[in-house]
Design a protein around this motif. Structure first.
Motif, short mmCIF file in Angstrom:
data_model
loop_
_atom_site.label_atom_id
_atom_site.label_comp_id
_atom_site.label_asym_id
_atom_site.label_seq_id
_atom_site.Cartn_x
_atom_site.Cartn_y
_atom_site.Cartn_z
N VAL A 151 0.84 -1.21 0.00
CA VAL A 151 0.00 0.00 0.00
C VAL A 151 0.87 1.26 0.00
N ARG A 152 2.00 1.23 0.71
CA ARG A 152 2.90 2.39 0.65
C ARG A 152 3.46 2.57 -0.76
N GLY A 153 3.66 1.46 -1.46
CA GLY A 153 4.11 1.57 -2.85
C GLY A 153 3.02 2.15 -3.74
N CYS A 154 1.78 1.67 -3.56
CA CYS A 154 0.67 2.16 -4.39
C CYS A 154 0.34 3.62 -4.09
N ASN A 178 7.11 5.69 3.92
CA ASN A 178 6.16 6.37 3.04
C ASN A 178 6.88 7.34 2.11
N GLY A 179 6.26 7.61 0.98
CA GLY A 179 6.81 8.59 0.05
C GLY A 179 7.63 7.95 -1.06
N ILE A 180 7.87 8.72 -2.11
CA ILE A 180 8.53 8.19 -3.30
C ILE A 180 9.97 7.76 -3.02
N LYS A 181 10.73 8.57 -2.30
CA LYS A 181 12.15 8.25 -2.06
C LYS A 181 12.32 6.94 -1.34
N ALA A 182 11.39 6.61 -0.44
CA ALA A 182 11.51 5.39 0.36
C ALA A 182 11.24 4.13 -0.44
N GLN A 183 10.72 4.25 -1.66
CA GLN A 183 10.28 3.07 -2.40
C GLN A 183 11.39 2.37 -3.18
N SER A 184 12.57 2.92 -3.20
CA SER A 184 13.65 2.30 -3.99
C SER A 184 13.96 0.88 -3.52
N GLY A 185 13.73 0.62 -2.25
CA GLY A 185 14.00 -0.72 -1.73
C GLY A 185 12.75 -1.54 -1.49
#
Length: 523
Positions: free
Chosen positions: A279-282, A436-443
């Motif tokens: 959900v954080r990714g979506c 949360n947020g875009i930057k955190a999604q790299s992993g």
């Protein structure tokens, strides 16, 4: 799409049906429970559902080494259902916030509309009671003025400087004919037009038109901006309620919510960490709204706090007629001087005796809309704003914690319970959980977040713009002075403290102090 209540009831029914079939899901021999749930969730029977588990080489997302109860078509339908479920939980989670803002936006607009009607009535009554001979002729100018006030408050492209000046321009010929040079009037429209045009050079009303313009600017502009900001808040929520999920997100939601059904694990819920990753990714782009949303609410609060005294539209509108009375009295006192100035500019009129029509004001208008009553300050517009802001404060971090809220309240299994990991039922999820947020999604091990979302970027730009407006309209300890820009529009600039000439102390004729009660009337 199902409404929130139907969706919740349906989800409970799904769980009950699933628990009934739980004993058969281990070492699955039949797809009966999967078929039942599929047919119920997707409304009606679908041809080609497997009776028993089989190999599923054509599956795209719900791939497993074990036999499956899903077909490619079932998987496609599940993917649609997963997106619908996600939109439904988004709408459910924001429903209280959306109702709070939309209800108050409607209430504030209704209150302002009724305030305008009441102020118009006060002004009409002033002429009927005090200046009866000119009341009927003044009625059209009074109505036009308050129509323009409403148009401006509710976002129309009208200029307060123009409609304030137009009102006093129209008032001057009436005052001249009935008070300064009474009993006779010129029959020509040209002469009346000359008097009207001469008003700004002669200044028969002293500084009162400028005081009215200052008060209108200081009170109407913040209220207009406040309403615009509330409408944008509703737009933000509507946008996030109807997100268009990426292909990566849609596949991840399918894997999380419906792939376990293919293995007969109809009772399962995703592990908390797994749910958070998906959900954080979506909602990675939605989380980028959070700092702007927080600033938006803080700016609304600052503006609301600053709207008092001559910044308070209630105070200004309900005391407008007093300034009009002061203006007429000023012209009457300076009558001889004004008479000579008019003669110099317009010449002497051709004098024709006339009889002024009597006042015909309909006082029944006051019965419509808001009741004006004294209630010890409990129901003032300012107090309603304060109550609203106090409630809105609770949602300052709404978008920053939205993914967590969805998983905790709706989607994920409780702590310590067996849960779905994306592949099987496990005791706990072992993958790294991202923030949360875009930057955190790299992993993020579950969803790949690519690029930017143009719809979210657009709504962020709108929030930034309205924040600038809100902060520019917060007078704080200073005041606004109005000046005309090159385009004839009204701009604001900050200057010194408020003084009596601005009308901060009210009119010398006294002030009307009223409080407002919003009353529901039967439709």
């Amino acid at each position: 799409m199902m409404d929130a209540q139907t969706w919740r009831v349906g989800r409970r029914c799904l769980l009950l049906l699933a628990l009934v079939g739980f004993t058969r899901s281990e070492g699955m021999q039949s797809c009966e429970e999967v078929r039942k749930l599929f047919q119920w969730r997707l409304v009606g029977p679908v041809k080609g559902l497997p009776d028993s588990p089989r190999a599923g080489p054509d599956l795209q997302v719900c791939v497993a080494k074990k036999p499956t109860c899903c077909t490619r078509k079932m998987e496609e339908r599940y993917q649609i259902a997963a997106r619908q479920d996600m939109q439904q939980v988004l709408q459910t989670s924001s429903s209280a916030l959306k109702f709070l803002i939309s209800r108050n936006a409607a209430a504030f607009q209704e209150t302002l509309e009724t305030l305008i009607r009441q102020a118009e009535n006060y002004t009409s009554i002033l002429f009927c009671n005090t200046y009866r001979n000119m009341a009927l002729e003044a009625a059209a100018s009074i109505q036009e003025f308050f129509t323009d006030v409403g148009l401006y408050l509710f976002g129309a492209d009208v200029n307060p400087e123009e409609f304030v000046n137009r009102f006093f321009d129209s008032l001057f010929p009436l005052v001249y004919n009935h008070l300064i040079n009474p009993g006779v009037t010129d029959s020509s429209l040209e002469y009346s037009e000359c008097i009207r045009m001469a008003r700004r050079d002669i200044s028969p009303f002293g500084n009162i038109p400028q005081r009215v313009l200052g008060q209108m600017g200081r009170s109407l502009l913040p209220s207009r901006t406040f309403l615009q900001a509330l409408n944008l808040g509703i737009e933000v929520i509507n946008t996030t309620d109807h997100l268009r999920f990426s292909k990566e997100c849609s596949r991840a939601l399918l894997r999380m919510q419906y792939c376990p059904h293919c293995q007969g694990l109809t009772f399962s819920k995703p592990c908390m960490g797994y749910c958070l990753n998906v959900v954080r990714g979506c909602l990675a782009h939605v989380a980028e709204l959070n700092p702007h949303w927080h600033t938006y609410i803080r700016s609304l609060e600052e503006l609301s706090d600053a709207m008092h005294g001559t910044y308070d539209v209630e105070h200004v509108l309900l005391n407008f007629h007093l300034l009009v009375n002061d203006a007429v009295m000023q012209a009457h006192l300076d009558g001889q001087k004004i008479l000579e100035q008019v003669y110099k500019i317009c010449g002497r009129p051709v004098r024709t005796p006339t009889q002024s029509p009597r006042c015909s004001f309909d006082g029944s208008k006051e019965k419509h809309g808001m009741k004006i009553s004294t209630r010890n300050g409990e129901e003032t517009l300012a107090n309603r704003r304060k109550e609203f802001i106090n409630s809105l404060r609770l949602y300052r971090t709404f978008y920053g914690g939205l993914a967590d809220q969805l998983c905790v309240n709706e989607l994920a299994a409780g702590d310590g319970r067996p849960c779905w990991s994306g592949e099987d039922i496990v005791k706990s999820y072992t993958q790294r959980v991202v923030g949360n947020g875009i930057k955190a999604q790299s992993g993020n091990p579950e969803v790949k977040v690519k690029g930017t979302d143009p719809v979210i970027n657009q709504i962020i730009d709108k929030l930034k713009h309205v924040i600038q407006l809100l902060q520019g309209r917060s007078p704080k300890p200073s005041k606004w002075e109005l000046h005309t820009g090159s385009g004839g529009g009204m701009d604001e600039q900050l200057s010194g403290d408020c003084d009596d000439e601005d009308g901060c102390g009210g009119s010398g004729s006294g002030e009307v102090k009223r409080t407002l009660k919003i009353t529901d009337y039967p439709g």
